[in-house]
Design an enzyme around this catalytic site. Sequence first.
Site, mmCIF file in Angstrom:
data_model
loop_
_atom_site.group_PDB
_atom_site.id
_atom_site.type_symbol
_atom_site.label_atom_id
_atom_site.label_comp_id
_atom_site.label_asym_id
_atom_site.label_seq_id
_atom_site.Cartn_x
_atom_site.Cartn_y
_atom_site.Cartn_z
ATOM 1 N N ASP A 81 60.380 -34.945 8.032
ATOM 2 C CA ASP A 81 60.197 -35.861 9.155
ATOM 3 C C ASP A 81 59.250 -35.274 10.196
ATOM 4 O O ASP A 81 59.014 -34.057 10.235
ATOM 5 C CB ASP A 81 61.540 -36.206 9.790
ATOM 6 C CG ASP A 81 62.232 -35.005 10.438
ATOM 7 O OD1 ASP A 81 62.303 -33.949 9.761
ATOM 8 O OD2 ASP A 81 62.694 -35.115 11.579
ATOM 9 N N ASP A 139 53.774 -29.923 11.064
ATOM 10 C CA ASP A 139 55.191 -29.611 11.322
ATOM 11 C C ASP A 139 56.014 -30.781 10.796
ATOM 12 O O ASP A 139 56.205 -31.768 11.482
ATOM 13 C CB ASP A 139 55.399 -29.434 12.825
ATOM 14 C CG ASP A 139 56.839 -29.150 13.202
ATOM 15 O OD1 ASP A 139 57.653 -28.851 12.326
ATOM 16 O OD2 ASP A 139 57.151 -29.270 14.406
ATOM 17 N N GLU A 173 65.101 -33.265 10.828
ATOM 18 C CA GLU A 173 65.137 -31.979 11.524
ATOM 19 C C GLU A 173 64.687 -32.126 12.969
ATOM 20 O O GLU A 173 65.228 -31.482 13.866
ATOM 21 C CB GLU A 173 64.246 -30.964 10.797
ATOM 22 C CG GLU A 173 64.375 -29.532 11.295
ATOM 23 C CD GLU A 173 63.440 -29.162 12.448
ATOM 24 O OE1 GLU A 173 63.586 -28.073 13.006
ATOM 25 O OE2 GLU A 173 62.562 -29.998 12.791
#
Length: 406
Positions: A81, A139, A173
Amino acid sequence: MSRVVDRFFKYVSYDTQSDPNSKTVPTAMKEKILGAELAKELAEIGLESAKMDEFGYVYGWLPASTGCEDLEPIGLIAHMDTAPSTTGANVKPRIVHYEGGDIELGNGVVTGADYFDYLPKYIGQDLIVTDGTTLLGADDKAGVAEIFTAMEYLIEHPEIKHGKICVCITPDEEVGLGAEYFNIKEFGAAYAYTIDAGPLGELEYENFNAVKVDIVVTGVFVHPGMAKNKLKNAILIANELISMLPAAEAPAYTEDYEGYYHVSNISGNESSVKITMNIREFSAEKFKQMKQFMLNLAAYLNGVYGEGTVSIEMEDQFYNMKEKILPVMHIVERAEQAFHACDVEPNIIPARGGTDGARLSYEGLPCPNLSAGEKYAHGVHEFISIQSMEKMVEVLIALSEKQSSM
């Protein structure tokens, strides 16, 4: 392009932004679209029992090399995510060979070398950047791409001996739920590494203690023309509360091991205001004191404006994993060895954020955090170096290979 870059470009084409306000699992069903593709890819690479479970977690297992079956299984974890703070839809990555100076992303957005002062460290490298309208998603889709590429390499090179390797890609996360439905028992690793830190070489085994703070300020509204001695403006009381927070302990003024109070959202009117805050601190004792400070603020304002004016709820999110890592420091040393084997200098720093590994460490799976390679995550200035991604694939291979010699 190299395999790891090809994978990365593919993964960032999926919008997987998690939703902090959702009650579904995962918080955004679109995460499962990429999850299904990742499970399929793991199976195609050759990992055993590759699957996506009902919660959106993707698992796969690489069996131990012949003669290495008795080695402790290790885990590699990343998350699919992206952060809620900036849109992750319609990401348009492009490669820039960086020769210094500012980078014009497009749409009038510039990543300035003076303001983003880490940028000059990448002179001579090839950077993947955004078009200035979205985050990039390095990320942590870079971590996913690096793990998958390393597993593929190990399968294609059976001469590299290794123990069992357990892989998991988590959803949610970025909203603090990446470990919520993680099946540690089925995963089967003795310890693991999240591939989710920043620039190449970062190695983190301590992180903030974290608490979410929800505050409701309740006022009394009457017509302003008739308000004398009657109107109790919730907006002004909320402003007073915020102004009483330690000014020097805001994120913009802290670094290294310094904690902070962070106001992340405020909404409402004269009758009622809701404030959402985060408190972060490495020291367990200082963490306790900071939470008590918030309770003291509420009590003080209730004393001034009347009981029930300020209500406060706090929910601990995760704790400093250092306590759980110290007894098994050989897993940190192993990561250092893998970096050195690939001519990368390890940079051991505290994680000024949370990772799946923080919660997993407290739930029985010690889990330090290793670099994925990105910089300036969660915003339109996010970028990643291709050279860093390729080097991290080498590091993960070395990390696996080290098992046969330990």
